[in-house]
Scaffold this active site. Structure first.
Site, PDB file in Angstrom:
ATOM      1  N   SER A  81       0.848  -1.183   0.000  1.00 43.86           N
ATOM      2  CA  SER A  81       0.000   0.000   0.000  1.00 43.86           C
ATOM      3  C   SER A  81       0.885   1.235   0.000  1.00 43.86           C
ATOM      4  CB  SER A  81      -0.909   0.010   1.239  1.00 43.86           C
ATOM      5  OG  SER A  81      -0.127   0.186   2.419  1.00 43.86           O
ATOM      6  N   LYS A  82       0.255   2.393   0.124  1.00 39.08           N
ATOM      7  CA  LYS A  82       1.002   3.650   0.087  1.00 39.08           C
ATOM      8  C   LYS A  82       2.056   3.738   1.184  1.00 39.08           C
ATOM      9  CE  LYS A  82      -2.631   6.434  -2.077  1.00 39.08           C
ATOM     10  NZ  LYS A  82      -3.548   7.582  -1.896  1.00 39.08           N
ATOM     11  N   ARG A  83       1.849   3.007   2.269  1.00 41.82           N
ATOM     12  CA  ARG A  83       2.833   3.090   3.354  1.00 41.82           C
ATOM     13  C   ARG A  83       4.184   2.521   2.947  1.00 41.82           C
ATOM     14  NH1 ARG A  83      -0.479  -1.020   5.201  1.00 41.82           N
ATOM     15  NH2 ARG A  83       0.459  -3.092   5.264  1.00 41.82           N
TER      16      ARG A  83
END
Length: 500
Positions: A262-264
């Site tokens: 994900s974006k993390r």
């Protein structure tokens, strides 16, 4: 229940233009592409369709649609039908197919397999709150299943806009998934789901089924998160009498921390890797290994596109989650750099090097230097959209510094290797230079014989001449074999540098 899949192989890539072309989307596109190409080599069909699923009119964006095309083009994923290519099953944007969806919704209503429901948002919220108070699952309660004509007319006179809900039958729904095996779901867990929204747009599940059926898709290959949608889609297929495709759900992609990508995890936009210098062939190769393998006992990791098209089969797709590891991507990028045709590699690295004339010397020098080429990964801590710290991988193929000594005398000296240039080694280099100057033939064999002969006379190990010589003529501690290096550099350049 699954269909007879003896019909021609047709697969589709169906992204939504609501964000960047993410790594997971690219992996799904790649698997569909490889399956189509592999199938086309063996039987009629093998077609890949690109369909833009832009029914979310508020979030869909033409710029993001272009990002999809750019990402597909960079990876080399050509399609046979799509918004740009056309085809007999178009249009290929869902926003241009609303009349088709409405037609099939009307057909389901007429057959008693769907109905109009008029609840307001507040009423649905109250329904869920009441269910939550009873600790019941939040599902539509079927309150408008059996409205009379008078009740429907009254709601419409109030100005209420209806949704179209599917009348879910009793029983259970199941299928045999290529990766996950047999899956069954009780229909009571599905409730009467929405087919058409009150604004006249279709839901994902409804539009997806209509399009896949009308476009004659034989295999639906998508991410693991599509499993929850499949039972509802199967019920729609059955209600409309459509042939059911084979489903293949691909495993989740995880970050290096083994959490869902994900974006993390920093950059998950495929085109970011283009900007970082990752080769499209390397990304193509790497994505193919995320959820697929060439077979038991086959340890091959580096593949050409043609090899992957030949080897890719659905039987080798697995359900084990795959780790997206930038370090592994860097390794694969290195191997593709080494395997790249020399002329193509030269054009790629030319901007990193001092100006040079393209001649046999330049070609030999770059060919020798790229044997040591390596893509390195560095990590930057950045603040994500959620305010939390995350790591962003940067890629660097530092060929220019590793090879600039072939094209300039101003090449600098690696600090770690300066220890080889001492008051003891310098006189030895002068003796080595004198013998090299007198060599009748400037060949690898003659150079090696000269160095080893001098080392023997001096009573030292050859390495005690090799390391200072390498530092003197290149400023580097690593590189091609010293004997090949000296041959390529040429007598004049080597003697000048040894003297310096």
């Amino acid at each position: 229940m699954n269909s007879n899949n003896n019909k021609p192989i047709r697969v589709r890539m169906a992204p939504s233009p609501t964000g960047f072309f993410h790594v997971g989307t690219a992996r799904t596109a790649l698997f569909n592409y490889l399956f189509a190409k592999h199938s086309a080599q063996r039987a009629p069909g093998g077609k890949l369709v690109l369909r833009i699923e832009d029914t979310d009119l508020q979030r869909s964006n033409a710029d993001y649609e272009q990002v999809i095309y750019d990402g597909m083009a960079w990876l080399g994923l050509s399609v046979d039908e799509g918004p740009h290519q056309g085809g007999e099953f178009g249009p290929y944007r869902q926003s241009e197919r609303f009349e088709i969806y409405q037609k099939y919704a009307d057909e389901l209503i007429a057959s008693g397999k769907a109905y109009k429901a008029y609840e307001t948002g507040d009423e649905l919220t109250a329904m869920k709150a009441e269910q939550a108070a009873r600790k019941a699952a939040p599902r539509y309660n079927g309150a408008h299943r059996n409205l009379t004509e008078e009740q429907r007319a009254a709601y419409e006179n109030e100005g209420r806009k209806a949704v179209v809900r599917f009348l879910t039958p009793a029983g259970e729904t199941g299928w045999s998934d290529v990766a996950y095996g047999d899956i069954k779901v009780k229909n009571t867990e599905l409730d009467d789901f929405v087919l058409m929204k009150s604004d006249g747009s279709p839901t994902y599940n409804f539009a997806c089924v209509i399009d896949d059926a009308l476009m004659q898709i034989s295999h639906v290959m998508r991410g693991e998160d599509g499993i929850n949608n499949t039972p509802r889609q199967l019920l729609i297929y059955q209600a409309l009498g459509f042939e059911i495709p084979q489903f293949v759900h691909l495993p989740f992609l995880l970050g290096p921390d083994r959490k869902k990508l994900s974006k993390r995890h920093g950059a998950i936009n495929v085109l970011y890797y283009k900007s970082e210098g990752i080769l499209p062939d390397a990304m193509f190769n790497y994505l193919a290994l995320l959820g697929w393998n060439p077979g038991e006992g086959d340890t091959q990791e580096i593949f050409s596109r043609a090899e992957l098209e030949e080897k890719f089969t659905l039987e080798r797709v697995n359900k084990a989650a795959a780790i997206f590891d930038p370090e592994k991507l860097a390794h694969i990028n290195t191997e593709h750099l080494k395997a790249m045709p020399l002329n193509q590699f030269i054009e790629l690295v030319k901007p990193q090097l001092p100006p040079f004339e393209m001649d046999d010397y330049a070609k030999n020098a770059i060919e020798a230097a790229r044997e040591r080429v390596r893509t390195n990964v560095s990590w930057e801590e950045i603040t994500g959209d959620d305010g939390k710290m995350q790591k962003l991988a940067h890629f660097d193929t530092d060929f220019g510094r590793a090879a600039n000594y072939f094209f300039t005398d101003d090449y600098g000296v690696d600090e770690a290797g300066a220890k080889h240039l001492t008051d003891v080694s310098r006189p030895r280099l002068a003796q080595f230079a004198a013998r090299l100057e007198a060599l009748p033939d400037w060949t690898v064999e003659a150079i090696e014989g000269t160095l080893r002969g001098l080392a023997e006379e001096l009573g030292i190990k050859p390495a005690e001449l090799i390391h200072p010589s390498r530092m003197a003529v290149s400023g580097r501690t690593v590189g091609p074999s010293i004997f090949h290096l000296l041959e390529i550099l040429g007598r004049e350049r080597v003697l000048r540098r040894l003297a310096k």
